[in-house]
Design an enzyme around this catalytic site. Structure first.
Site, PDB file in Angstrom:
ATOM      1  CG  ASN A 131      -2.119  -0.844   0.996  1.00  0.00           C
ATOM      2  OD1 ASN A 131      -2.683  -0.831  -0.095  1.00  0.00           O
ATOM      3  ND2 ASN A 131      -2.526  -1.590   2.023  1.00  0.00           N
ATOM      4  CG  ASP A 159     -10.402  -4.531  -1.519  1.00  0.00           C
ATOM      5  OD1 ASP A 159     -10.344  -4.332  -0.297  1.00  0.00           O
ATOM      6  OD2 ASP A 159      -9.479  -4.223  -2.299  1.00  0.00           O
ATOM      7  CG  HIS A 187      -6.513  -1.947  -1.452  1.00  0.00           C
ATOM      8  ND1 HIS A 187      -7.401  -2.873  -0.987  1.00  0.00           N
ATOM      9  CD2 HIS A 187      -5.531  -1.870  -0.527  1.00  0.00           C
ATOM     10  CE1 HIS A 187      -6.968  -3.335   0.175  1.00  0.00           C
ATOM     11  NE2 HIS A 187      -5.834  -2.746   0.480  1.00  0.00           N
TER      12      HIS A 187
END
Ligand code: NAX
Length: 328
Positions: A131, A159, A187
């Site tokens: 991330n 997800d 995301h």
């Protein structure tokens, strides 16, 4: 027999790595007949711990694991790789602003993008899990001008899988009966899990649910905030499920979506559905032979439009921030 596939994993000594490597080595990606060569990248202080993980990989005696190489130099580790799973990233620590996080990760993903550009195999596919995944993929892509842009994607499959699981539980159906789930966008908490095109045993999922309030007030926030709920319960962020989704995403990309279904993948927007061109945005995609195509022609109502635009806006802001930092 099938030639070996070279798979790079970054952040290999981390918690996702600890789950991911064993599944890759056991054949979860390409089956029992394709040997895997693992190339594991870590930062120097984590190499000792990574050596311990490699000892455990050895001790599994996986027939599909052809070789393992570890190191802290992306130019060496990415040499000749067919698939690169970029998991390692700088986590947000206390007192860190968003800009600090973006620049710390920017340094990682500019360097890794360049190393992939110069050393990966011609057929390389790159999946970013670390991330902020979409923007990290954008940075890597932009720093790898010789690699076709469609070879980069960021992970929204976790997800997607979370959404399928929630919908199955709500409707008492099996996860295998659910098709055409879509995650749109980033995301992050702005992502839009969309069941208006999803099907349960061939019937429209939103109609089967028949409860707009559940969709808005329960389903969407539960999926979008699932990561935080796992941290709250487990005291650590999702790892095994993230590893599993990383493998699902790569397998789907390399081997294709089943007839009549699609998957969610964050890929470079070509402007489809009014998403600004060039953003790494999650779309419904079909895949075959290592290529993806955005599913076209889905009807988007006002409710969906607003959510798709909000998550696009967040990605535009992230892109502006990394542009200002000179990372792309
Ligand atoms: P960990 O902190 O356990 O592991 C990260 C590893 O990356 C560490 O071992 C670290 O030494 C290594 N690393 C840092 N910089 C590196 C570099 N320049 N080159 C190579 N390795 C480097 O994190 P973990 O729980 O494994 O999560 C990894 C990343 O996945 C995080 O960014 C996390 O936020 C992200 N996630 C993404 C998800 C998704 O669905 N896209 C879900 C799960 C996860 O939160």
């Amino acid at each position: 027999s099938t030639p070996p596939v070279k798979v790079a994993v970054t952040g290999a000594a981390g918690q996702i790595g600890y789950s991911l490597l064993f599944r890759l080595a056991s054949g979860a990606l390409l089956g029992p007949d394709t040997p895997i060569q693992l190339r594991l990248l870590e930062i120097t202080p984590a190499l000792k711990s990574l050596e311990g993980v490699v000892m455990e990989l050895d001790d599994c005696a996986f027939p599909t694991l052809d070789s393992v190489e570890i190191g802290d130099d992306p130019n060496h580790i990415f040499d000749g790789v067919n698939l690169a799973l970029l998991v390692g990233a700088r986590p947000r620590t206390k007192g860190m602003e968003r800009g600090d996080l973006l620049s710390a990760n920017g340094a990682i993903f500019t360097g890794q993008g360049k190393a992939l550009n110069d050393h990966a195999a011609d057929d390389v596919r790159i999946g970013v899990t670390g991330n902020p995944a979409n923007t990290n993929a954008l940075i890597a892509m932009t720093n790898a001008p010789d690699i076709p842009q469609e070879r980069f994607s960021a992970l929204t499959r976790l997800d997607h899988n979370r959404a399928i699981s929630q919908l199955a539980a709500k409707t008492g159906s099996k996860v295998s009966d659910i098709t055409k789930m879509t995650i749109w966008g980033n995301h992050s908490a702005t992502q839009y899990p969309d069941i208006f095109h999803a099907e349960i045993g061939g019937k429209n999922a939103a109609e089967v649910v028949g409860d707009q309030s559940w969709i808005e007030n329960d389903f969407i926030p539960t999926v979008a905030k699932r990561g935080a709920a796992i941290i709250e319960a487990r005291g650590a962020s999702s790892a095994a499920s993230a590893a599993s989704a990383t493998i699902d995403a790569a397998r789907t990309w390399l081997t294709g979506t089943p007839e009549g279904d699609w998957a969610s993948m964050a890929v470079r927007s070509d402007g489809s559905y009014g998403v600004p061109e060039g953003l790494i945005y999650s779309f419904p995609v079909t895949t075959s032979n290592g290529d993806w195509e955005i599913v076209q022609g889905l009807e988007i109502d006002d409710f969906s439009r607003a959510k798709m635009d909000a998550t696009a806006q967040e990605l535009v802001e992230e892109r502006d921030a990394v542009t200002e930092l000179g990372l792309i």
